[in-house]
Design a protein around this motif. Structure first.
Motif, mmCIF file in Angstrom:
data_model
loop_
_atom_site.group_PDB
_atom_site.id
_atom_site.type_symbol
_atom_site.label_atom_id
_atom_site.label_comp_id
_atom_site.label_asym_id
_atom_site.label_seq_id
_atom_site.Cartn_x
_atom_site.Cartn_y
_atom_site.Cartn_z
ATOM 1 N N LEU A 60 -7.850 -14.953 5.522
ATOM 2 C CA LEU A 60 -7.822 -13.872 4.540
ATOM 3 C C LEU A 60 -8.815 -12.756 4.854
ATOM 4 O O LEU A 60 -8.523 -11.579 4.644
ATOM 5 C CB LEU A 60 -8.084 -14.428 3.139
ATOM 6 N N PHE A 61 -9.979 -13.103 5.367
ATOM 7 C CA PHE A 61 -11.025 -12.097 5.556
ATOM 8 C C PHE A 61 -11.194 -11.671 7.014
ATOM 9 O O PHE A 61 -12.224 -11.125 7.395
ATOM 10 C CB PHE A 61 -12.352 -12.632 5.000
ATOM 11 N N ARG A 62 -10.162 -11.903 7.820
ATOM 12 C CA ARG A 62 -10.200 -11.459 9.200
ATOM 13 C C ARG A 62 -9.587 -10.070 9.322
ATOM 14 O O ARG A 62 -8.422 -9.864 8.968
ATOM 15 C CB ARG A 62 -9.453 -12.440 10.110
ATOM 16 N N ARG A 63 -10.365 -9.132 9.836
ATOM 17 C CA ARG A 63 -9.885 -7.756 9.948
ATOM 18 C C ARG A 63 -8.651 -7.668 10.844
ATOM 19 O O ARG A 63 -7.723 -6.912 10.568
ATOM 20 C CB ARG A 63 -10.998 -6.871 10.512
ATOM 21 N N LYS A 64 -8.631 -8.469 11.907
ATOM 22 C CA LYS A 64 -7.498 -8.429 12.838
ATOM 23 C C LYS A 64 -6.201 -8.808 12.141
ATOM 24 O O LYS A 64 -5.138 -8.240 12.432
ATOM 25 C CB LYS A 64 -7.761 -9.367 14.019
ATOM 26 N N THR A 65 -6.270 -9.768 11.234
ATOM 27 C CA THR A 65 -5.072 -10.192 10.505
ATOM 28 C C THR A 65 -4.473 -9.029 9.728
ATOM 29 O O THR A 65 -3.260 -8.794 9.764
ATOM 30 C CB THR A 65 -5.415 -11.337 9.539
ATOM 31 N N TRP A 66 -5.309 -8.286 9.038
ATOM 32 C CA TRP A 66 -4.834 -7.178 8.216
ATOM 33 C C TRP A 66 -4.377 -6.000 9.061
ATOM 34 O O TRP A 66 -3.401 -5.322 8.716
ATOM 35 C CB TRP A 66 -5.909 -6.769 7.223
ATOM 36 N N SER A 67 -5.057 -5.735 10.169
ATOM 37 C CA SER A 67 -4.632 -4.622 11.025
ATOM 38 C C SER A 67 -3.279 -4.927 11.673
ATOM 39 O O SER A 67 -2.428 -4.046 11.800
ATOM 40 C CB SER A 67 -5.696 -4.346 12.095
ATOM 41 N N GLN A 68 -3.074 -6.191 12.072
ATOM 42 C CA GLN A 68 -1.773 -6.576 12.627
ATOM 43 C C GLN A 68 -0.676 -6.463 11.571
ATOM 44 O O GLN A 68 0.442 -6.012 11.865
ATOM 45 C CB GLN A 68 -1.836 -7.993 13.174
ATOM 46 N N GLY A 69 -0.986 -6.878 10.354
ATOM 47 C CA GLY A 69 -0.013 -6.782 9.273
ATOM 48 C C GLY A 69 0.343 -5.338 8.951
ATOM 49 O O GLY A 69 1.517 -5.007 8.708
ATOM 50 N N PHE A 70 -0.673 -4.470 8.981
ATOM 51 C CA PHE A 70 -0.424 -3.057 8.709
ATOM 52 C C PHE A 70 0.480 -2.460 9.778
ATOM 53 O O PHE A 70 1.420 -1.719 9.469
ATOM 54 C CB PHE A 70 -1.758 -2.298 8.662
ATOM 55 N N ARG A 71 0.225 -2.794 11.040
ATOM 56 C CA ARG A 71 1.068 -2.279 12.118
ATOM 57 C C ARG A 71 2.489 -2.826 12.014
ATOM 58 O O ARG A 71 3.456 -2.120 12.299
ATOM 59 C CB ARG A 71 0.472 -2.633 13.482
ATOM 60 N N PHE A 72 2.620 -4.089 11.623
ATOM 61 C CA PHE A 72 3.944 -4.696 11.481
ATOM 62 C C PHE A 72 4.768 -3.940 10.443
ATOM 63 O O PHE A 72 5.975 -3.737 10.614
ATOM 64 C CB PHE A 72 3.806 -6.158 11.074
ATOM 65 N N LEU A 73 4.124 -3.508 9.369
ATOM 66 C CA LEU A 73 4.843 -2.824 8.293
ATOM 67 C C LEU A 73 4.980 -1.324 8.521
ATOM 68 O O LEU A 73 6.052 -0.753 8.313
ATOM 69 C CB LEU A 73 4.142 -3.070 6.954
ATOM 70 N N PHE A 74 3.875 -0.691 8.955
ATOM 71 C CA PHE A 74 3.840 0.769 8.973
ATOM 72 C C PHE A 74 3.640 1.377 10.360
ATOM 73 O O PHE A 74 3.538 2.590 10.490
ATOM 74 C CB PHE A 74 2.716 1.274 8.054
ATOM 75 N N GLY A 75 3.565 0.546 11.396
ATOM 76 C CA GLY A 75 3.370 1.045 12.749
ATOM 77 C C GLY A 75 4.551 1.862 13.239
ATOM 78 O O GLY A 75 5.542 2.063 12.522
ATOM 79 N N ARG A 76 4.481 2.316 14.485
ATOM 80 C CA ARG A 76 5.499 3.218 15.039
ATOM 81 C C ARG A 76 6.904 2.645 14.900
ATOM 82 O O ARG A 76 7.853 3.366 14.641
ATOM 83 C CB ARG A 76 5.189 3.498 16.506
ATOM 84 N N LYS A 77 7.058 1.345 15.077
ATOM 85 C CA LYS A 77 8.351 0.693 14.871
ATOM 86 C C LYS A 77 8.239 -0.380 13.787
ATOM 87 O O LYS A 77 8.862 -1.435 13.869
ATOM 88 C CB LYS A 77 8.835 0.072 16.184
ATOM 89 N N GLY A 78 7.457 -0.086 12.768
ATOM 90 C CA GLY A 78 7.209 -1.045 11.702
ATOM 91 C C GLY A 78 8.424 -1.293 10.825
ATOM 92 O O GLY A 78 9.371 -0.493 10.792
ATOM 93 N N LEU A 79 8.364 -2.388 10.094
ATOM 94 C CA LEU A 79 9.490 -2.795 9.251
ATOM 95 C C LEU A 79 9.842 -1.739 8.209
ATOM 96 O O LEU A 79 11.019 -1.539 7.885
ATOM 97 C CB LEU A 79 9.148 -4.122 8.549
ATOM 98 N N LEU A 80 8.845 -1.041 7.666
ATOM 99 C CA LEU A 80 9.098 -0.086 6.596
ATOM 100 C C LEU A 80 9.268 1.350 7.080
ATOM 101 O O LEU A 80 9.630 2.219 6.281
ATOM 102 C CB LEU A 80 7.946 -0.131 5.577
ATOM 103 N N ARG A 81 9.022 1.580 8.359
ATOM 104 C CA ARG A 81 9.162 2.940 8.868
ATOM 105 C C ARG A 81 10.633 3.361 8.878
ATOM 106 O O ARG A 81 11.502 2.620 9.313
ATOM 107 C CB ARG A 81 8.592 3.030 10.296
ATOM 108 N N GLY A 82 10.870 4.564 8.388
ATOM 109 C CA GLY A 82 12.219 5.101 8.415
ATOM 110 C C GLY A 82 13.116 4.673 7.264
ATOM 111 O O GLY A 82 14.293 5.032 7.240
ATOM 112 N N LEU A 83 12.573 3.917 6.300
ATOM 113 C CA LEU A 83 13.394 3.479 5.172
ATOM 114 C C LEU A 83 13.328 4.434 3.983
ATOM 115 O O LEU A 83 14.049 4.249 3.006
ATOM 116 C CB LEU A 83 12.943 2.083 4.704
ATOM 117 N N GLY A 84 12.470 5.434 4.070
ATOM 118 C CA GLY A 84 12.245 6.310 2.920
ATOM 119 C C GLY A 84 13.494 6.993 2.410
ATOM 120 O O GLY A 84 13.746 7.023 1.198
ATOM 121 N N ARG A 85 14.305 7.545 3.317
ATOM 122 C CA ARG A 85 15.502 8.278 2.882
ATOM 123 C C ARG A 85 16.478 7.364 2.148
ATOM 124 O O ARG A 85 16.992 7.712 1.067
ATOM 125 C CB ARG A 85 16.187 8.913 4.075
#
Length: 203
Positions: free
Chosen positions: A140-165
Motif C-alpha cells: 500500500l505504501f510503496r511509491r512504485k506501486t502507485w506510479s505503475q497503477g497511474f501509468r496503467f490507467l492514465f499513461g500514453r496507452k492507459g486503460l482510461l485514455r481516449g474514453l472521454g468522448r
C-alpha cells in the motif's frame, strides 16, 4: 446470461477469499442489500443506475475486446478467457437497461444524475478494494506501486485514455448505446467462444 454472470462473480470472490482477502466477500455482501432497498423504495433510480453502470462497463468491454493482446495477454490462462467472456456479455446487452429506462423513466435529469453518481461510486468502490488488497499484500505504501497503477490507467496507452468522448456521449439528450456499433466485435468474439466450446467437447 445474467445468472452465469453472477455465478462467475461468486466464484471469483470465493477464489479471492481463499487467497487471503476475506474483506472482499464482506464488501460484496453490501451490494445486494443496497440494491434491494433501492429497488423497493426508488425503482426509477434503480433502473437509471443499472443503465448508467452498463454504459461504464461497455466502455471497458470494448477496450478489452478491441485489444485483447494488450489487456488480457499478460493474464494467467485461467483468467483471460473469463475477462473476455465478461466483456462480450456486457457488449451484447449494452442497450437493454437503457431501453427500459427510456420507457419507464425517460427523464434526462435522472440519466445525468445516475451517471454522475455511478461514476463516483464505481471509482470509490474500486479504490476501496484496491487499497484493501494492497494493504493485505504489504504494497500500500510503496511509491512504485502507485506510479505503475497511474501509468496503467492514465499513461500514453492507459486503460482510461481516449474514453472521454464515449463517456461524455451519455450526457447528450439524443444518446443511445447503439450509436456506437459493436457488431463486428461481438460477432468475432461470439465465433471465438463458439469455436472454443466446440474444441472442448469430447470427440
Amino acid at each position: 446470461q445474467e445468472g452465469q454472470h453472477a455465478h462467475q462473480h461468486d466464484r471469483h470472490v470465493d477464489m479471492l477469499v481463499e487467497q487471503g482477502y476475506p474483506g472482499i466477500a464482506k464488501r460484496n455482501e453490501l451490494v445486494p442489500k443496497m440494491t434491494n432497498v433501492s429497488i423497493k423504495h426508488a425503482p426509477k433510480l434503480s433502473i437509471g443506475a443499472t443503465a448508467a453502470l452498463e454504459q461504464l462497463t461497455v466502455l471497458f468491454a470494448r477496450r478489452l475486446l478491441s485489444e485483447p493482446e494488450r489487456w488480457t495477454g499478460p493474464m494467467t490462462p485461467q483468467m483471460a478467457p473469463l475477462w473476455l467472456w465478461h466483456a462480450l456479455e456486457e457488449a451484447e446487452h449494452k442497450a437493454v437497461a437503457f431501453d427500459v429506462m427510456k420507457q419507464v423513466a425517460p427523464s434526462h435529469g435522472l440519466r445525468v444524475w445516475s451517471q454522475i453518481t455511478n461514476t463516483v461510486g464505481l471509482f470509490a468502490d474500486a479504490m476501496d478494494r484496491t487499497i484493501y488488497m494492497l494493504w493485505k499484500d504489504g504494497l500500500l505504501f510503496r511509491r512504485k506501486t502507485w506510479s505503475q497503477g497511474f501509468r496503467f490507467l492514465f499513461g500514453r496507452k492507459g486503460l482510461l485514455r481516449g474514453l472521454g468522448r464515449d463517456y461524455l456521449a451519455w450526457y447528450r439528450r439524443d444518446f443511445h448505446p447503439n450509436q456506437q456499433d459493436d457488431t463486428e466485435l461481438i460477432e468475432r468474439w461470439q465465433a471465438f467462444f463458439a469455436d472454443a466450446k466446440t474444441s472442448a467437447q469430447p470427440h
